[in-house]
Motif scaffolding. Structure first.
Motif, mmCIF file in Angstrom:
data_model
loop_
_atom_site.group_PDB
_atom_site.id
_atom_site.type_symbol
_atom_site.label_atom_id
_atom_site.label_comp_id
_atom_site.label_asym_id
_atom_site.label_seq_id
_atom_site.Cartn_x
_atom_site.Cartn_y
_atom_site.Cartn_z
ATOM 1 N N GLU A 15 -26.617 58.488 -22.507
ATOM 2 C CA GLU A 15 -25.351 58.476 -21.777
ATOM 3 C C GLU A 15 -25.066 57.072 -21.249
ATOM 4 O O GLU A 15 -23.931 56.592 -21.302
ATOM 5 C CB GLU A 15 -25.381 59.482 -20.624
ATOM 6 C CG GLU A 15 -24.073 59.507 -19.859
ATOM 7 C CD GLU A 15 -24.029 60.552 -18.767
ATOM 8 O OE1 GLU A 15 -23.309 60.323 -17.788
ATOM 9 O OE2 GLU A 15 -24.701 61.594 -18.883
ATOM 10 N N ARG A 19 -21.757 54.834 -22.075
ATOM 11 C CA ARG A 19 -20.914 54.332 -20.972
ATOM 12 C C ARG A 19 -20.732 52.818 -21.055
ATOM 13 O O ARG A 19 -19.672 52.303 -20.715
ATOM 14 C CB ARG A 19 -21.497 54.712 -19.614
ATOM 15 C CG ARG A 19 -21.264 56.156 -19.243
ATOM 16 C CD ARG A 19 -21.659 56.420 -17.782
ATOM 17 N NE ARG A 19 -21.579 57.813 -17.465
ATOM 18 C CZ ARG A 19 -20.466 58.460 -17.128
ATOM 19 N NH1 ARG A 19 -19.327 57.814 -17.064
ATOM 20 N NH2 ARG A 19 -20.488 59.742 -16.844
ATOM 21 N N PRO A 24 -13.759 53.946 -19.631
ATOM 22 C CA PRO A 24 -13.824 55.255 -18.970
ATOM 23 C C PRO A 24 -13.007 56.354 -19.669
ATOM 24 O O PRO A 24 -13.459 57.498 -19.756
ATOM 25 C CB PRO A 24 -13.285 54.969 -17.566
ATOM 26 C CG PRO A 24 -13.658 53.541 -17.330
ATOM 27 C CD PRO A 24 -13.466 52.870 -18.671
ATOM 28 N N THR A 25 -11.836 56.028 -20.189
ATOM 29 C CA THR A 25 -11.028 57.032 -20.884
ATOM 30 C C THR A 25 -11.689 57.441 -22.186
ATOM 31 O O THR A 25 -11.766 58.631 -22.513
ATOM 32 C CB THR A 25 -9.603 56.499 -21.155
ATOM 33 O OG1 THR A 25 -9.000 56.140 -19.908
ATOM 34 C CG2 THR A 25 -8.753 57.534 -21.869
ATOM 35 N N ALA A 28 -14.634 59.687 -21.376
ATOM 36 C CA ALA A 28 -14.209 61.022 -20.949
ATOM 37 C C ALA A 28 -13.816 61.889 -22.142
ATOM 38 O O ALA A 28 -14.180 63.070 -22.210
ATOM 39 C CB ALA A 28 -13.049 60.921 -19.960
ATOM 40 N N VAL A 29 -13.093 61.325 -23.092
ATOM 41 C CA VAL A 29 -12.654 62.100 -24.256
ATOM 42 C C VAL A 29 -13.783 62.270 -25.262
ATOM 43 O O VAL A 29 -14.130 63.386 -25.653
ATOM 44 C CB VAL A 29 -11.415 61.448 -24.917
ATOM 45 C CG1 VAL A 29 -11.055 62.151 -26.223
ATOM 46 C CG2 VAL A 29 -10.222 61.464 -23.960
ATOM 47 N N ARG A 31 -17.142 61.663 -25.172
ATOM 48 C CA ARG A 31 -18.464 62.165 -24.787
ATOM 49 C C ARG A 31 -18.411 63.380 -23.854
ATOM 50 O O ARG A 31 -19.376 64.108 -23.746
ATOM 51 C CB ARG A 31 -19.284 61.048 -24.131
ATOM 52 C CG ARG A 31 -19.468 59.798 -24.990
ATOM 53 C CD ARG A 31 -19.968 60.036 -26.403
ATOM 54 N NE ARG A 31 -21.204 60.776 -26.431
ATOM 55 C CZ ARG A 31 -21.719 61.358 -27.517
ATOM 56 N NH1 ARG A 31 -21.097 61.296 -28.668
ATOM 57 N NH2 ARG A 31 -22.856 62.011 -27.447
ATOM 58 N N GLU A 32 -17.271 63.582 -23.159
ATOM 59 C CA GLU A 32 -17.172 64.707 -22.225
ATOM 60 C C GLU A 32 -16.144 65.747 -22.643
ATOM 61 O O GLU A 32 -15.946 66.734 -21.950
ATOM 62 C CB GLU A 32 -16.863 64.188 -20.819
ATOM 63 C CG GLU A 32 -17.962 63.297 -20.274
ATOM 64 C CD GLU A 32 -17.666 62.743 -18.890
ATOM 65 O OE1 GLU A 32 -18.613 62.702 -18.080
ATOM 66 O OE2 GLU A 32 -16.516 62.353 -18.624
ATOM 67 N N ALA A 34 -12.790 65.555 -22.895
ATOM 68 C CA ALA A 34 -11.467 65.549 -22.263
ATOM 69 C C ALA A 34 -10.380 65.413 -23.337
ATOM 70 O O ALA A 34 -10.673 65.183 -24.514
ATOM 71 C CB ALA A 34 -11.368 64.397 -21.259
ATOM 72 N N GLU A 36 -6.540 63.476 -24.064
ATOM 73 C CA GLU A 36 -5.518 62.556 -23.569
ATOM 74 C C GLU A 36 -4.199 63.314 -23.455
ATOM 75 O O GLU A 36 -3.972 64.282 -24.191
ATOM 76 C CB GLU A 36 -5.383 61.348 -24.495
ATOM 77 C CG GLU A 36 -4.829 61.678 -25.863
ATOM 78 C CD GLU A 36 -4.903 60.515 -26.847
ATOM 79 O OE1 GLU A 36 -5.375 59.435 -26.486
ATOM 80 O OE2 GLU A 36 -4.495 60.727 -27.998
#
Length: 141
Positions: A15, A19, A24-25, A28-29, A31-32, A34, A36
């Motif tokens: 991780e 990172r 950060p965007t 988030a998309v 690896r996590e 999220a 857009e």
């Protein structure tokens, strides 16, 4: 991110390494998982000829000739570049059942695939992909 059952990514990083490499965007998309916001991605209306790669690991995922206008707010493709370029898994988030699309090489989240929506495409599938998950490499011709 939940592991993909029965599949091992070729690109494995901690991780902390992800990172350090992703903004950060993107983190988030990719690896996590999220998403857009609709109509905000750089590739929604792109018509440039080329190959779309995974923004995290550079694996080739989609060709521009498989991209089509779905008017959904995200880039849409009717098929991945090759059968092994993506892996699919069930996503039961947000109170619905969907099929999540991941990069086969690094298991980064790309988006979701939908079927039976009636688009005039060869596969009747819509790979709805976050622009932030991919990078277009234009053809040199």
């Amino acid at each position: 991110m939940k592991p993909v059952v029965g599949a091992t990514p070729r690109v494995v990083k901690s991780e902390q390494e992800w990172r350090a490499e992703l903004n950060p965007t993107e983190f988030a998309v990719l690896r996590e998982g999220a998403t857009e916001p609709a109509w905000t991605g750089e590739y929604v209306d792109t018509k440039t000829t080329g190959v779309y790669e995974c923004r995290a690991c550079g694996a080739e995922l989609f060709r521009s000739d498989a991209k089509f206008e779905s008017h959904c707010g995200w880039p849409s493709f009717f098929t991945p570049l090759a059968g092994e370029s993506v892996v699919l898994r069930e996503d039961r988030g947000f109170g619905m059942v969907r099929t999540e699309v991941l990069c086969a090489s690094c298991h980064s989240h790309l988006g979701h695939v939908f079927e039976g929506e009636g688009y005039a495409t060869p596969t009747d599938q819509r790979y709805c992909i976050n622009s932030v998950s991919i990078k277009l490499v234009p053809d040199e011709s």
